[in-house]
Design an enzyme around this catalytic site. Structure first.
Site, PDB file in Angstrom:
ATOM      1  N   GLU A 109       0.847  -1.207   0.000  1.00 19.35           N
ATOM      2  CA  GLU A 109       0.000   0.000   0.000  1.00 19.35           C
ATOM      3  C   GLU A 109       0.874   1.245   0.000  1.00 19.35           C
ATOM      4  OE1 GLU A 109      -2.855  -0.012   3.151  1.00 19.35           O
ATOM      5  OE2 GLU A 109      -4.136  -1.431   2.123  1.00 19.35           O
ATOM      6  N   ASP A 139     -10.827   9.103 -22.312  1.00 19.43           N
ATOM      7  CA  ASP A 139     -10.781   7.701 -21.877  1.00 19.43           C
ATOM      8  C   ASP A 139     -10.426   6.907 -23.132  1.00 19.43           C
ATOM      9  OD1 ASP A 139     -11.282   5.071 -21.317  1.00 19.43           O
ATOM     10  OD2 ASP A 139     -13.163   5.413 -20.264  1.00 19.43           O
ATOM     11  N   ARG A 148      -5.101  -7.305 -17.546  1.00 19.63           N
ATOM     12  CA  ARG A 148      -6.268  -6.502 -17.171  1.00 19.63           C
ATOM     13  C   ARG A 148      -5.841  -5.538 -16.080  1.00 19.63           C
ATOM     14  NH1 ARG A 148     -11.441  -8.754 -19.006  1.00 19.63           N
ATOM     15  NH2 ARG A 148     -11.959  -6.780 -18.068  1.00 19.63           N
TER      16      ARG A 148
END
Ligand code: DSN
Length: 394
Positions: A48, A203, A238
Site C-alpha cells: 500500500e 478515456d 487486465r
C-alpha cells in the site's frame, strides 16, 4: 495443479479460446511473458502506498517495478516526465475513471457542495457505464450530462456537444467510447472544455494500442487527464492507468490510494510494464496498422453483403453493425447467439437511437484486435464477413 476442477476448467477455456473466431472488441491475447508475469510471486506482495512511501516493508524490488512501469508508460506515449505524471495502480478502467472524478469533481456530500457534473457520451450511443450512467456509481455520486451522435450522420456533432456543455457547465468533459468507430477530434473537445471551464478527460481504453502504434490520433496534446485499460488494443494484462498533467498528480494519486483502493496488484503492474515495452516495438506498430486494415475490410465486405454499418465505416478496430435494420434483419441477441453456435464470438450492442432494449438491441459490435494478434489479414476478414452473412441469413 492439485485442484483438478479448476485445472480442467482452465484447459477447457484455453481450448475454447483456440477454437473460436474472437471478435469481441475489448479482448485480446497476451504474450507468454505477460501470462508468466501475472502468475508470478508478485501476487504475494502487499505494498500500500507509493514507491518510497509504503505502509509495508519489503519493497526493494516492487518499488523498482512500479517506477519502471511508470517510466515505460510515459515513454510509450512520448510524454515528458516534467509535464506528465502516470499512476499505474488502478485495477482496471472503471476504478481509473472513478479515481479521476473523485479527484477533480465535487460529489454529493463532499465539502458540503452539491453534486458536480460530468459530461460524457450516453451509454446507448457508445459511451461507457462509468461516464455517468445512472446505474453506475458515476451517475449516482455525480450528475450526468450526456451527449450523443448526430442522428443522420451517426458521427460526433461538435457544435451540439458545445451547446450542451455551455448550457450545463460540467466540471469535466469526457471523450471516450466503447462503440464509436470514427476519428475523434480531441482538439475540438479541448476547445469545448475551455469554453465552459471544464477539465478535459480522454478515456482511451479501446484505442490505447492504436494510439501507441501511431495508427490513431493521440489525445495527449489536448487532455488534462487520460485514462485507459491495458488489455484491449494495448494487448496487456487486465489493469488500468491514469495519465495526468503534473499539477494534478497529487490529487490523482491520493484519490487512487487511499481514496479508492488499497494495495496495488503488483503482478498486474509488472505485466503492464511488459506490455508497454512490447508496444514500443516496430512489430507492434505494424500490428496496429493491420488491425485497422482488417476492420475496414470487414466493414466494407459486410456492407457489400447488405448489412448497415453505423456511420458507414470505421477508423479504428471496431465495426458496429445494425443487424435489425428496422425489422428487415434480426435482433442483436439472436445474431450473437447464432454466431456463437458457429464459433464466432461477438457482443450484442445498442446502436444510436436504438428502438430496442439493451438486452436485445438492434446491433452487434465486432472488433479485429484479437484475431489480428492471431495473424489474420484482410483476406481472412473477407471470409469472416461472408461467414457472418451466411450465419445471420440462415
Ligand atoms: N464496456 C467494455 C467494453 O467495451 O467491452 C469495457 O468496459
Amino acid at each position: 495443479m492439485k485442484d483438478k476442477q479448476i485445472e480442467k476448467l482452465i484447459k477447457l477455456e484455453q481450448k475454447r479460446q483456440k477454437n473460436v473466431i474472437n471478435l469481441i472488441a475489448s479482448e485480446n491475447y497476451v504474450s507468454k511473458d505477460i501470462l508468466k508475469t501475472l502468475g508470478s510471486q508478485l501476487t504475494n506482495k502487499y505494498a500500500e502506498g507509493y514507491s518510497k512511501l509504503r505502509y509495508y516493508g519489503g519493497n526493494k524490488f516492487v518499488d523498482k517495478i512500479e517506477n519502471l512501469c511508470q517510466k515505460r508508460a510515459l515513454k510509450l506515449f512520448k510524454l515528458s516526465s516534467k509535464k506528465w505524471h502516470v499512476n499505474v495502480q488502478p485495477l482496471s478502467g472503471s476504478p481509473a475513471n472513478l479515481a479521476v472524478y473523485l479527484a477533480l469533481v465535487p460529489f454529493s456530500h463532499s465539502q458540503g457542495k452539491s453534486r458536480g457534473k460530468i459530461m460524457g457520451m450516453s451509454l446507448s450511443h457508445g459511451g461507457h457505464l462509468t461516464h455517468g450512467s445512472k446505474v453506475s456509481v458515476s451517475g449516482k455520486f455525480w450528475k450526468r450530462i450526456s451527449y450523443g451522435v448526430n442522428k443522420k450522420t451517426e458521427l460526433l456533432d461538435y457544435q451540439e456537444i458545445k451547446k450542451i456543455a455551455l448550457k450545463n457547465k460540467p466540471h469535466l468533459i469526457i471523450a471516450g467510447f466503447t462503440a464509436y468507430s470514427r476519428k475523434i477530434d480531441f482538439k475540438k473537445f479541448r476547445e469545448i472544455a475551455d469554453s465552459c471551464g471544464a477539465y478535459f478527460m480522454a478515456d482511451m481504453a479501446h484505442l490505447a494500442g492504436l494510439i501507441a502504434g501511431g495508427a490513431f490520433p493521440s489525445p495527449f496534446k489536448y487532455a488534462d487527464v487520460v485514462t485507459t485499460t491495458t488489455h484491449k488494443t494495448l494487448r496487456g494484462p487486465r489493469s488500468g492507468l491514469i495519465f495526468c498533467r503534473k499539477e494534478l498528480a497529487s490529487k490523482i494519486d491520493k484519490s487512487v490510494f487511499p481514496g479508492l483502493q488499497g494495495g496495488p496488484h503488483l503482478n498486474q503492474i509488472a505485466a503492464s510494464a511488459v506490455a508497454l515495452k512490447e508496444a514500443m516495438s516496430p512489430l507492434f506498430k505494424k500490428y496496429t496498422q493491420q488491425i485497422i486494415k482488417n476492420s475496414r475490410i470487414l466493414a466494407e465486405e459486410l456492407k457489400k453483403l447488405g448489412w448497415r454499418i453505423i456511420s458507414k465505416g470505421t477508423d479504428n478496430h471496431l465495426v458496429l453493425v445494425d443487424t435489425w435494420m428496422n425489422g428487415k434483419g434480426i435482433g442483436g441477441k439472436e445474431a450473437s447467439e447464432k454466431l456463437e453456435k458457429e464459433n464466432i464470438i461477438v457482443n450484442k450492442n445498442t446502436i444510436p437511437f436504438d428502438t430496442r432494449s439493451p438486452i436485445d438491441p438492434s446491433g452487434i459490435r465486432l472488433g479485429t484486435a484479437a484475431e489480428t494478434t492471431n495473424g489474420l489479414k484482410e483476406k481472412d476478414f473477407i471470409k469472416i464477413a461472408k461467414k457472418i452473412d451466411n450465419i445471420l441469413r440462415k
